[in-house]
Write a protein that holds these residues in place. Sequence first.
Motif, PDB file in Angstrom:
ATOM      1  N   PHE A  64     -19.430  19.518  -7.507  1.00 17.38           N
ATOM      2  CA  PHE A  64     -18.195  19.915  -6.827  1.00 17.38           C
ATOM      3  C   PHE A  64     -16.944  19.694  -7.673  1.00 17.38           C
ATOM      4  O   PHE A  64     -15.932  20.348  -7.463  1.00 17.38           O
ATOM      5  CB  PHE A  64     -18.066  19.177  -5.487  1.00 17.38           C
ATOM      6  CG  PHE A  64     -19.068  19.624  -4.472  1.00 17.38           C
ATOM      7  CD1 PHE A  64     -18.936  20.842  -3.815  1.00 17.38           C
ATOM      8  CD2 PHE A  64     -20.166  18.830  -4.159  1.00 17.38           C
ATOM      9  CE1 PHE A  64     -19.864  21.263  -2.861  1.00 17.38           C
ATOM     10  CE2 PHE A  64     -21.099  19.242  -3.215  1.00 17.38           C
ATOM     11  CZ  PHE A  64     -20.946  20.463  -2.568  1.00 17.38           C
ATOM     12  N   PHE A 105     -20.823  18.918   1.406  1.00 20.73           N
ATOM     13  CA  PHE A 105     -19.730  19.888   1.274  1.00 20.73           C
ATOM     14  C   PHE A 105     -18.452  19.339   1.899  1.00 20.73           C
ATOM     15  O   PHE A 105     -17.379  19.445   1.309  1.00 20.73           O
ATOM     16  CB  PHE A 105     -20.114  21.231   1.912  1.00 20.73           C
ATOM     17  CG  PHE A 105     -20.855  22.149   0.982  1.00 20.73           C
ATOM     18  CD1 PHE A 105     -20.212  23.202   0.355  1.00 20.73           C
ATOM     19  CD2 PHE A 105     -22.209  21.958   0.730  1.00 20.73           C
ATOM     20  CE1 PHE A 105     -20.885  24.055  -0.501  1.00 20.73           C
ATOM     21  CE2 PHE A 105     -22.896  22.810  -0.119  1.00 20.73           C
ATOM     22  CZ  PHE A 105     -22.244  23.856  -0.741  1.00 20.73           C
ATOM     23  N   ASP A 109     -16.318  18.954  -1.330  1.00 24.25           N
ATOM     24  CA  ASP A 109     -15.652  20.248  -1.484  1.00 24.25           C
ATOM     25  C   ASP A 109     -14.378  20.187  -0.643  1.00 24.25           C
ATOM     26  O   ASP A 109     -14.287  20.772   0.433  1.00 24.25           O
ATOM     27  CB  ASP A 109     -16.587  21.374  -1.019  1.00 24.25           C
ATOM     28  CG  ASP A 109     -16.022  22.763  -1.263  1.00 24.25           C
ATOM     29  OD1 ASP A 109     -15.083  22.902  -2.055  1.00 24.25           O
ATOM     30  OD2 ASP A 109     -16.534  23.717  -0.641  1.00 24.25           O
ATOM     31  N   ASN A 114     -16.122  26.355  -1.436  1.00 21.52           N
ATOM     32  CA  ASN A 114     -17.496  26.786  -1.719  1.00 21.52           C
ATOM     33  C   ASN A 114     -18.367  26.885  -0.474  1.00 21.52           C
ATOM     34  O   ASN A 114     -19.509  27.317  -0.560  1.00 21.52           O
ATOM     35  CB  ASN A 114     -18.141  25.816  -2.716  1.00 21.52           C
ATOM     36  CG  ASN A 114     -17.413  25.819  -4.038  1.00 21.52           C
ATOM     37  OD1 ASN A 114     -17.347  26.838  -4.711  1.00 21.52           O
ATOM     38  ND2 ASN A 114     -16.840  24.690  -4.407  1.00 21.52           N
TER      39      ASN A 114
END
Length: 150
Positions: A64, A105, A109, A114
């Motif tokens: 990431f 995530f 992120d 993403n």
Amino acid sequence: MPLLEAAEEVGTSNEEIWELCRKRTQTTHAPVTLKEYQRMLPFAQKEKTVDAVLKLLETYIPPFDDKYWTGFDIAGYYYCLALISLSDYRKEDCEKQLWTTIDQFFKYDIGLENIPVLLRNMTILGSSRPVLKKMGAIIEAEIEKRAVNK
């Protein structure tokens, strides 16, 4: 190759994994359509393949901190997530890995730049897998929450 290493750890034959790899190399991008997701159905039904993919996903995490995920097999990663999303074998473990992926995530992120590809997995496959629909709703809520807090 990380998938071959994972396969060796769980006792999956090289031939079985090479079959998955051959199918994956016929693609140029992460799955987009239902038909592309369904390419993973035959593999999702092979217990040893599912074992190997789950083992891989324990440690095969997107970088990431690298905007372009350099050196990371992005399409292969998303096809592996599609595979476990479609599997009825070790269903609880597959779902747990998907929740872990969502958490990764959310944590790493930061701008959720993403996450749309992961959300697409949940949206397209959610009509036949209620837990994926729930995951998709949670992702959408987090996207909305972060957009409001910008």
